[in-house]
Each structure stands twice: as C-alpha cells, then as structure tokens.
Design a protein around this motif. Structure first.
Motif, PDB file in Angstrom:
ATOM      1  N   GLN A 345       0.647  -1.384   0.331  1.00 49.11           N
ATOM      2  CA  GLN A 345      -0.009  -0.256  -0.054  1.00 49.11           C
ATOM      3  C   GLN A 345       0.853   1.081   0.514  1.00 49.11           C
ATOM      4  OE1 GLN A 345      -2.430   0.845   3.579  1.00 49.11           O
ATOM      5  NE2 GLN A 345      -4.243   0.835   1.963  1.00 49.11           N
ATOM      6  N   GLY A 346       0.018   2.279  -0.718  1.00 52.22           N
ATOM      7  CA  GLY A 346       1.442   3.145  -0.602  1.00 52.22           C
ATOM      8  C   GLY A 346       2.512   4.293  -1.972  1.00 52.22           C
ATOM      9  N   TYR A 347       2.499   2.372  -3.140  1.00 47.37           N
ATOM     10  CA  TYR A 347       3.409   2.848  -3.880  1.00 47.37           C
ATOM     11  C   TYR A 347       2.046   3.194  -4.878  1.00 47.37           C
ATOM     12  CZ  TYR A 347       7.791   0.468  -3.301  1.00 47.37           C
ATOM     13  OH  TYR A 347       8.892   0.247  -2.622  1.00 47.37           O
ATOM     14  N   SER A 348       2.991   4.002  -5.991  1.00 55.77           N
ATOM     15  CA  SER A 348       2.004   4.231  -6.859  1.00 55.77           C
ATOM     16  C   SER A 348       2.475   3.576  -8.379  1.00 55.77           C
ATOM     17  CB  SER A 348       2.266   5.399  -7.178  1.00 55.77           C
ATOM     18  OG  SER A 348       1.824   6.779  -6.513  1.00 55.77           O
ATOM     19  N   ILE A 349       1.314   3.223  -9.026  1.00 52.28           N
ATOM     20  CA  ILE A 349       2.307   2.699 -10.387  1.00 52.28           C
ATOM     21  C   ILE A 349       2.175   3.457 -11.672  1.00 52.28           C
ATOM     22  CG2 ILE A 349       1.735   0.756 -12.082  1.00 52.28           C
ATOM     23  CD1 ILE A 349       0.320  -0.613  -9.522  1.00 52.28           C
ATOM     24  N   ILE A 350       3.083   3.772 -12.447  1.00 52.43           N
ATOM     25  CA  ILE A 350       2.377   4.356 -13.533  1.00 52.43           C
ATOM     26  C   ILE A 350       2.709   3.099 -15.112  1.00 52.43           C
ATOM     27  CG2 ILE A 350       4.012   5.632 -14.894  1.00 52.43           C
ATOM     28  CD1 ILE A 350       4.759   7.682 -12.919  1.00 52.43           C
ATOM     29  N   VAL A 351       1.997   3.520 -15.661  1.00 53.39           N
ATOM     30  CA  VAL A 351       2.165   2.866 -17.134  1.00 53.39           C
ATOM     31  C   VAL A 351       2.716   3.934 -18.257  1.00 53.39           C
ATOM     32  CG1 VAL A 351       0.432   2.544 -18.731  1.00 53.39           C
ATOM     33  CG2 VAL A 351       0.253   1.839 -16.416  1.00 53.39           C
ATOM     34  N   SER A 352       3.455   3.724 -18.665  1.00 53.24           N
ATOM     35  CA  SER A 352       4.212   4.299 -18.866  1.00 53.24           C
ATOM     36  C   SER A 352       3.364   4.346 -21.216  1.00 53.24           C
ATOM     37  CB  SER A 352       5.853   4.087 -19.711  1.00 53.24           C
ATOM     38  OG  SER A 352       6.560   4.729 -20.493  1.00 53.24           O
ATOM     39  N   ILE A 353       2.755   5.463 -21.297  1.00 46.38           N
ATOM     40  CA  ILE A 353       2.241   5.145 -22.187  1.00 46.38           C
ATOM     41  C   ILE A 353       3.522   5.343 -24.004  1.00 46.38           C
ATOM     42  CG2 ILE A 353       1.113   6.914 -23.638  1.00 46.38           C
ATOM     43  CD1 ILE A 353      -0.558   7.851 -21.179  1.00 46.38           C
TER      44      ILE A 353
END
Length: 466
Positions: A345-353
C-alpha cells in the motif's frame, strides 16, 4: 493469468510477502532520480526498461515510490483492476483544479461522477458541436500566411480553447472574453507548478501561487454568475452545451452536482482538454507534412464523407507522438499483485504510454508512421492508450476525437499543405505534455477550390477577435 491461475493484477485477500521489482539502487539519492526522471522522462524510462525489463521501480520527490510499467500486458492488469484496489495517483491535478475535480475522487464518489459525466460526453452528442469546431477553424485559418512557414501550435490552442468555451461552457459575449482572459494565464502558470509541492500559504498575489489563487477566484465568480443566469433560463433543458447538460444532470438518488463540483469539473475539462488536443493537432500537421502519400490520400478523402483514413492518421499520430506519456494509479489495498510482483500500500504505479505505444509485439515496425495499421486491424486497447485506460480513462475522449476529426477535415478541404523533407521536429517537454520543439511548423500553399470561405472576406458566425 499466471501459472497458478491467479489474475496477474489484483488485490490480495490474505497476507503475502511483498516482492518488489528490480530498480534503481538506493545508493542513488531520491533527488537525483527525480531530476533525471522529470528532466528526461522518456529517455530515462527507455534506458531503465532496457536494463530491468517490463516493470521497474524508482523513488522521486513529490510522487515518492514508483513502479513503472512498460508492457501492454501488465498495463491491462493495471487498467482492469478494481477501483478500490488502485486509486488516483497522488498527488494529482486535483491539487490545482479543486477537490471536486473527477481527478481526485476515489471509490464510490468517483464512480458516481464518471457515470454522470458519461451522459453529456456520450458519442451520440458530439454532432451538436461539429459546427462550432468548423466555425472556429475557418475563423483561424483565414489568417494563415501562404507560402511561409509558421508554427501551428498557437493557432491550434486558440481554436481548441474557443471550441471548449463555446461547446462546453456555452460561453458567449462578455463571459467568453472573461473566461479566456482568466484561463490562458492560469493554465500556463498552473502547468509549470503542477509537479511542485503546494505551500501552506500563497504569500500574496505577487507570488506564483498567489496569482494562481487570484485567477481561480475570478474564474469561480464568472462560473457562479453563469450558473445563476442558466438556472433562470426557461430554455435550459433544451440547450446542448455541456455546462447546461451538467446543470440538468442528476445522480441516481436525484441530487444535482454542487456548484463547487461543477466549477472544478468544468475547469478540469477545459485545462485537460484544450491544451492536449491542440498539441496533438500540432503534431498531426508536423507528421503529415513529412508523409506526402498519406497527406495526399487524406486530402482526397476530405472531399468525401469518408473518415476512415483520417481517424487512422490521428490514431497513429497519438501513438507515435503521445502528448501525455504516462498514466498513474496508487495502491490502496495492503498488497497488490502485479504479474510476479507484490506491491505494498502507498506505492504508485505508472504506465508508460510511450513505451506501450512502441511495443513491437503490439505494433510491427513501431518506428514506422503507418496509419493503415488501424485499417487493416485493431491494436490491443491496452497497447494504444493515449487517453489512459480503465475507470479513469479520459472522460472527454469522444469530444477530443470529434474535434480533431472535424478540424483536420476543415483544413484539408480548404487549404493545401506543402510537404517537406526536413527532419521531424524533436519532442520538448512543456505545459501538460510533450510538444513539437518548433511548434509543429508547416507551409500552406494555394487555396483549394473554396468550399466554405474566401480568405479575404469570410467572417464565420460567432467570429471574435483574439
């Protein structure tokens, strides 16, 4: 699914050991990682993807602990996850747009708002706004110089801002001019401050945050006045502008949107919509001027009622030159399973477009500009993601598609665009995304057989000075 039959992107019901993907060593300070990521995000993402694979982690200021996904299969697991498992990335643009903005809502509140916004932005309503796009485009291109190179980004911004003020806000006359005078400087400054920490105090109107707050107060006053006027309009339910549709819309329990929520979401639509669409259009003209065969075919299609190639060309520009290069989520549950990894919990997930758009398994020869790939077959909806995906996909996607389609058609019907063998313009970070470094320069040749206007004399309906 993995080998045990467990869904690859999901909340975990019972305790499970955290298992983080590989990433930048902790000995590299967070501030150094942040400078590299924010200054050269695409290059850094590409380098780390080559080094660590489809998913990796890093830690940066403001956003904290990040896991970056560059593979469409893992992007699918992010976008199809339950909303209570992955929420809005923190911080997000609601810091600037207001707590009532759809960007900042979570869980049931977000679902209710998205359902409400889906009504005015349904694709069936887009026909109402095509005339406005055509009028504003004609009004702008009448002043374009012939046989002289010029940047298209500024004209595209003028068109898209005017379109949104008319189609979304229903603004005319003094309200149009007031909003335009507020929004342009607010959006310019807000984009620069969007990734910086917000101070507890603004320290007066002579500071950047103070100026931003002052413009916001003026914006709120204009919208409140517009709401008062609209609510006394006996023809309100017959209006087709999105502002009126939002005022008339109701949640499932019969309650309306609050004034604050209407102000915040209209500002969200304006800021998130007009600049990104304008930048995409500047890339459209930059790309087409370097692909003569595609440009000639599009010019021929513009004189018909067909739209297939035009839509395909827009899709390919969005793939090869995405303005926004990532979409983010934040882990809200104790543990979230992402492929073989387990994130706390607390991690951010970034999807690289940008990396998903360059995936060779999803797009053969991904460096080639080829609109036909969308005519001969459809890419995975998790590989082509210029509007993001899942429950937080851009609410105004249908509006943006309509606007780009009509604007392109209007330009191609009335003007010839000269081709060039000059190298393509480089990407430059600016505003809310990645811009063509030279502004998307093109040269316009002779008029085609006039269909809608004459350069010297036409004054479209609703013409206003800039």
């Amino acid at each position: 699914m993995n080998s045990t039959g467990t869904q690859v992107g999901q909340a975990i019901s019972g305790p499970q050991a955290v298992r983080l993907p590989p990433g930048v060593p902790r000995i590299i300070p967070k501030v150094v990682q942040g400078i590299a990521f924010f200054a050269a995000r695409r290059q850094v993402t590409e380098f780390l993807a080559r080094r660590y694979g489809a998913v990796f982690r890093l830690e940066v200021p403001v956003f904290g602990r990040l896991v970056v996904v560059v593979d469409p299969a893992l992007a699918k697991s992010v976008y199809t996850s339950r909303p209570d498992a992955l929420g809005a990335i923190q911080p997000n643009l609601s810091r600037l747009l207001g707590s009532g903005s759809v960007f900042g809502l979570e869980g049931a509140d977000h679902r209710r708002r998205r359902k409400l916004l889906a009504q005015p932005f349904h694709s069936s309503n887009m026909k109402h706004y095509e005339r406005i796009v055509e009028e504003e485009t004609l009004r702008e291109i009448v002043n374009w110089p012939e046989s002289e190179s010029f940047a298209t980004l500024a004209p595209m911004k003028r068109i898209t801002l005017n379109v949104i003020l008319r189609a979304v806000f229903g603004a005319e006359g003094a309200e149009f001019d007031e909003l335009r005078a507020i929004i342009v400087p607010w959006a310019r400054l807000g984009a620069r401050l969007s990734v910086l920490p917000i101070p507890r105090r603004t320290f007066g109107r002579y500071t950047p945050w103070g100026r931003l707050a002052d413009w916001r107060r003026k914006y709120d006053a204009v919208i409140d006045r517009m709401i008062d006027n609209a609510m006394s309009d006996p023809a309100l339910t017959e209006r087709t502008d999105i502002f009126a549709l939002l005022l008339c819309s109701r949640y499932d329990d019969g309650s309306p949107m609050s004034r604050r929520d209407i102000r915040d979401d209209l500002l969200t639509l304006l800021v998130a919509g007009h600049e990104t669409t304008a930048t995409t259009l500047a890339w459209v003209f930059e790309r087409l001027s370097r692909h003569p065969a595609v440009l000639a075919a599009l010019a021929a299609e513009a004189d018909t009622d067909d739209t297939e190639l035009r839509h395909a060309a827009i899709y390919e520009v969005q793939r090869t030159r995405p303005v926004i290069d990532f979409s983010g989520r934040r882990v809200r549950v104790p543990e979230f399973k992402l492929g073989e990894w387990v994130l706390p919990q607390g991690y951010s997930i970034i999807v690289s477009i940008s990396q998903c758009h360059a995936n060779p398994d999803a797009f053969s020869d991904p460096d080639r500009f080829d609109p036909r790939r969308y005519i001969d077959g459809k890419p995975s909806p998790f590989a082509w993601i210029p509007f993001g995906g899942g429950t937080r996909r851009c609410a105004g996607a249908a509006f943006a598609k309509m606007e780009m389609n009509v604007l392109m058609r209007t330009v191609l019907r009335n003007l010839t665009i000269e081709t060039t063998e000059a190298p393509g313009e480089k990407l430059q970070a600016g505003g809310l995304g990645f811009l063509p470094k030279d502004g998307g320069r093109i040269t316009v040749g002779k008029l085609r057989a006039p269909r809608s206007f004459h350069r010297a004399s036409h004054h479209p309906v609703g013409a206003r000075s800039n």
